[in-house]
Design an enzyme around this catalytic site. Structure first.
Site, PDB file in Angstrom:
ATOM      1  N   ASP A 153       4.457   5.264  -6.291  1.00 31.02           N
ATOM      2  CA  ASP A 153       4.327   6.447  -5.447  1.00 31.02           C
ATOM      3  C   ASP A 153       5.067   7.644  -6.023  1.00 31.02           C
ATOM      4  OD1 ASP A 153       6.898   5.406  -4.963  1.00 31.02           O
ATOM      5  OD2 ASP A 153       6.275   4.490  -3.083  1.00 31.02           O
ATOM      6  N   ASP A 189      11.497  -1.541   7.695  1.00 32.02           N
ATOM      7  CA  ASP A 189      10.369  -1.720   8.611  1.00 32.02           C
ATOM      8  C   ASP A 189       9.217  -2.468   7.951  1.00 32.02           C
ATOM      9  OD1 ASP A 189       9.430   0.185   6.878  1.00 32.02           O
ATOM     10  OD2 ASP A 189       8.969   1.693   8.403  1.00 32.02           O
ATOM     11  N   HIS A 200       7.614  -1.820   5.125  1.00 33.44           N
ATOM     12  CA  HIS A 200       6.599  -1.092   4.361  1.00 33.44           C
ATOM     13  C   HIS A 200       6.797  -1.316   2.870  1.00 33.44           C
ATOM     14  CE1 HIS A 200       9.757   2.133   4.071  1.00 33.44           C
ATOM     15  NE2 HIS A 200       9.211   2.279   2.871  1.00 33.44           N
ATOM     16  N   GLU A 219       3.362   2.619   5.339  1.00 31.08           N
ATOM     17  CA  GLU A 219       4.220   2.442   6.492  1.00 31.08           C
ATOM     18  C   GLU A 219       3.501   1.668   7.593  1.00 31.08           C
ATOM     19  OE1 GLU A 219       5.214   6.684   6.870  1.00 31.08           O
ATOM     20  OE2 GLU A 219       7.261   6.109   6.336  1.00 31.08           O
TER      21      GLU A 219
END
Length: 272
Positions: A72, A141, A143, A148
């Protein structure tokens, strides 16, 4: 799916680096057949990168015939910004090894046509013959990359708007000034990583323990995108003891016993 449990962060990083090294060495890459490696950023892989640099400097590995594809990049952040993933990768890894800069692929968050940049990135992966080993880290979380909670589990490389919680969490890297925090990224999709021939996910620290639990002990769930890799035929989760705090005792015991047996029986482990 395998879960490799090491005592602490340093040992987990070393195990991961050795695994990457061995995979590259075993592949015997050449000008006719490059080894393709997917790579993450963040704090978790730093120890792994340091060990790989050490192996390179010791003459144990070369990256001359390795192509890399990063997960990313922020949209709108200059490449030379200290928090850009271009800066991260070059400062922490690429400039210390013998990789050809033309073979280190990172999404351009300043491209004139962002979706075209994403589509071109997917095509570059395909042209390279796909990813041999995709290494990833995860957030608390669950991701992976910037996929996400709620992201499609068959998603491809795309433009992604960050959740407010992610923006707030990232503020610490930008002097706690929310106005300076990027709100959009370019990210590979879950499907992009799932296409790799092998996936290794690094999970360390007690703050990732619940995510690891969701990743391996519950079912596949798009609210915990890392859980998708339960369905990959060759996934290895590498973690430290702290990351196992939410796992069932029998789960930890099983994978530790499995690992001990594997080290005795498998020639791959003997290489480590």
């Amino acid at each position: 799916m395998r879960l490799v449990i090491l005592e602490d962060y340093d040992l987990a990083s070393e195990w991961a680096a050795k695994y990457i090294r061995n995979r590259i060495v075993q592949a015997r890459p050449s000008a006719d057949r490059y080894f393709t490696l997917g790579l993450p950023t963040g704090s978790t892989p730093l120890g792994c990168y340091k060990k790989l640099i050490e192996y390179y400097k010791n003459g144990d590995i070369s990256f001359k015939y390795v192509k890399t594809f990063n997960m990313d990049e922020y949209v709108g952040l200059p490449r030379d910004h200290p928090e850009s993933y271009h800066s991260y990768m070059w400062n922490n890894f690429f400039k210390h090894i013998d990789i050809n800069p033309a073979n280190a692929h990172i999404l351009d968050g300043n491209a004139a046509d962002l979706q075209k940049e994403c589509d071109t990135f997917e095509q570059k992966i395909a042209d390279a013959g796909g990813i041999d080993l995709f290494v990833g880290g995860i957030g608390p979380d669950g991701h992976i990359a910037f996929n996400e909670p709620g992201s499609s589990l068959v998603s491809r490389t795309r433009v992604k708007t960050l959740a407010q919680d992610t923006i707030l969490a990232n503020a610490r890297f930008f002097g706690n000034d929310l106005s300076k925090v990027p709100t959009m990224t370019l990210t590979v999709g879950v499907g992009t990583v799932m296409d790799a021939r092998e996936v290794m996910i690094l999970i360390t620290g007690a703050h990732k323990a619940f995510a690891l639990y969701k990743a391996i002990e519950e079912g596949v769930n798009h609210m915990w995108t890392v859980s998708a890799f339960q369905q990959h035929p060759r996934t290895i989760f590498v973690c430290d003891e702290d990351a196992t705090l939410e796992l069932r005792v029998k789960t930890v015991k099983y994978f530790k016993e499995f690992g001990a047996f594997d080290r005795l029986k498998s020639w791959e482990w003997n290489l480590l």
